[in-house]
Design a protein around this motif. Structure first.
Motif, PDB file in Angstrom:
ATOM      1  N   LEU A  20       0.835  -1.199   0.000  1.00  0.00           N
ATOM      2  CA  LEU A  20       0.000   0.000   0.000  1.00  0.00           C
ATOM      3  C   LEU A  20       0.876   1.258   0.000  1.00  0.00           C
ATOM      4  O   LEU A  20       0.551   2.267  -0.637  1.00  0.00           O
ATOM      5  N   ARG A  21       1.982   1.206   0.700  1.00  0.00           N
ATOM      6  CA  ARG A  21       2.926   2.321   0.719  1.00  0.00           C
ATOM      7  C   ARG A  21       3.421   2.647  -0.692  1.00  0.00           C
ATOM      8  O   ARG A  21       3.566   3.823  -1.060  1.00  0.00           O
ATOM      9  N   LEU A  22       3.705   1.626  -1.489  1.00  0.00           N
ATOM     10  CA  LEU A  22       4.200   1.861  -2.846  1.00  0.00           C
ATOM     11  C   LEU A  22       3.145   2.509  -3.734  1.00  0.00           C
ATOM     12  O   LEU A  22       3.469   3.348  -4.581  1.00  0.00           O
ATOM     13  N   VAL A  23       1.891   2.134  -3.544  1.00  0.00           N
ATOM     14  CA  VAL A  23       0.812   2.778  -4.305  1.00  0.00           C
ATOM     15  C   VAL A  23       0.693   4.244  -3.897  1.00  0.00           C
ATOM     16  O   VAL A  23       0.527   5.136  -4.734  1.00  0.00           O
ATOM     17  N   ALA A  24       0.784   4.510  -2.580  1.00  0.00           N
ATOM     18  CA  ALA A  24       0.750   5.889  -2.100  1.00  0.00           C
ATOM     19  C   ALA A  24       1.906   6.692  -2.676  1.00  0.00           C
ATOM     20  O   ALA A  24       1.742   7.866  -3.063  1.00  0.00           O
ATOM     21  N   LYS A  25       3.074   6.090  -2.768  1.00  0.00           N
ATOM     22  CA  LYS A  25       4.253   6.784  -3.299  1.00  0.00           C
ATOM     23  C   LYS A  25       4.041   7.193  -4.747  1.00  0.00           C
ATOM     24  O   LYS A  25       4.477   8.267  -5.183  1.00  0.00           O
ATOM     25  N   ARG A  26       3.367   6.354  -5.529  1.00  0.00           N
ATOM     26  CA  ARG A  26       3.094   6.704  -6.925  1.00  0.00           C
ATOM     27  C   ARG A  26       2.080   7.837  -7.040  1.00  0.00           C
ATOM     28  O   ARG A  26       2.157   8.658  -7.942  1.00  0.00           O
ATOM     29  N   TRP A  27       1.133   7.891  -6.115  1.00  0.00           N
ATOM     30  CA  TRP A  27       0.093   8.909  -6.160  1.00  0.00           C
ATOM     31  C   TRP A  27       0.623  10.276  -5.736  1.00  0.00           C
ATOM     32  O   TRP A  27       0.268  11.300  -6.308  1.00  0.00           O
TER      33      TRP A  27
END
Length: 396
Positions: A20-27
């Protein structure tokens, strides 16, 4: 071999908080992600907050029927479905519009408390009305006691029953990775300005139509026309009570009739002083590694603090929790509940309310599964008997 973590855009496909952290980083634009993710100076404490969980191993009980597992607790006089609290985190409106309301809604869905920061981008009143959660109010003690009193009155009138006084952030932590994003206060450097342009969906969600979110809780104390985020940051910096001491806690206990929790405790002596002054709870925390680097982790000191305070006040812990197994370890070591900071922030950044709710679903399902594996029917039955220290040198 361990497979690569999911690095797509759909938070619904993530299977753990790290993904989930990686998805947040992309956003998020780089400067916002660094604000959320970075720690102080060399980030020793930030790393230790994650590695400390490896120092403990589970000892399950066999042949126990744990089909029905009770994860609920009594938390400061009210029932919560899980031993969890969403921690106070500031400036969340830079991740998603109305992020604090989304976090409160996710907390309400799981029947756990949500803690609103003094430096929220949503007002106390809007969060309580829109989130429908049991809302706790976090307080930074300000030099202008009239403003502090007004914040207390607003929290009480809105329906907050618990006040969380933060005592470990009187001075700003030296978060170098965060500061590298700027040429001066609130002025991004060119690299980060260009990076913002690479995130048009974030711009549409966060900056349109009102620009950079202001600190809504304190905006009313600024002159009309000067309620921008930059002025709010300056106001907080000037108003932070650097002379905060135990007499401030006594003053607060006199003026706040609800539950009082002191956040920022890392030794037994301070915990016992909180007991003596009538606090209802403490949060054992190093502020997520964002303040003084090279402090002890919460789990390093949790057992001795919990033993000293058992039956005298509620002991909550935070710092680096990203797995249900880690939450269960803290409960075994004496915590009554765990506060979640970055874990749910990654969720709200990745998907708003649904992302925050997904983060809680991941963690609560892991808690329930861990209890089953341990042969433990209730979080109330967790104890140090379910743990053993790992072999020496594992965290080195």
């Amino acid at each position: 071999m361990k497979r690569s973590l999911y690095a797509g855009r759909d938070f619904r496909r993530t299977r753990n908080i790290d993904e989930l952290r990686l998805v947040a980083k992309r956003w998020l634009p780089n400067f916002v992600f660094e604000y959320v993710d970075s720690g102080a100076e060399d980030e020793v404490t930030l790393r230790e907050n994650r590695s400390v969980f490896d120092a403990w191993r589970f000892v399950p009980s066999a042949l126990v029927d744990a089909t029905a597992r009770d994860t609920s607790i009594s938390l400061l006089g009210q029932r919560a479905a899980y031993p969890l609290v969403i921690a106070p985190t500031g400036y969340n409106g830079m991740q998603r519009r109305d992020a604090d309301i989304s976090l409160a809604r996710a907390a309400a869905q799981r029947n756990i408390p949500f803690t609103l920061s003094t430096v929220s981008n949503c007002t106390i009143e809007d969060v309580v009305a829109g989130g429908q959660a049991r809302t706790w109010m976090q307080l930074y003690m300000l030099r202008e006691r009239a403003v502090t009193r007004n914040l207390l009155d607003r929290a009480r009138d809105a329906g907050c029953d618990t006040l969380v006084l933060t005592v470990d952030a009187v001075y700003y932590g030296n978060r170098e990775w965060d500061r590298r994003s700027y040429v001066r206060d609130m002025q991004l450097n060119w690299r980060n300005k260009l990076d913002v342009l690479r995130h048009p969906r974030w711009i549409a969600n966060v900056l349109v139509p009102h620009g950079v979110p202001a600190f809504a809780n304190i905006a009313r104390y600024l002159p009309e026309g000067e309620r921008r985020a930059s002025n709010g940051a300056v106001y907080i910096a000037k108003q932070m009570e650097t002379a905060l001491d135990w007499s401030s806690v006594r003053w607060l206990r006199e003026h706040w009739q609800g539950k009082l929790v002191i956040k920022g405790i890392l030794n037994v002596a301070d915990a016992l002083e909180a007991v003596r002054l009538g606090a209802d709870g403490i949060v054992v925390t190093n502020h997520g590694g964002r303040q003084l680097d090279s402090t002890v982790t919460s789990l390093d000191v949790l057992p001795e603090i919990a033993a000293a305070c058992r039956g005298r006040l509620t002991v909550i812990v935070d710092g680096g929790f990203r797995r249900g197994t880690e939450i269960v370890k803290a409960l075994c070591l004496g915590a009554d509940a765990v506060m979640l900071g970055r874990a749910t922030l990654y969720g709200v950044a990745a998907g708003g309310f649904e992302g925050a709710a997904h983060a809680l679903t991941l963690l609560t399902s892991e808690i329930e599964r861990t209890l089953g594996h341990l042969g433990c029917r209730s979080v109330a039955d967790l104890s140090p008997n379910y743990l053993r220290p790992a072999h020496a040198g594992l965290r080195a």
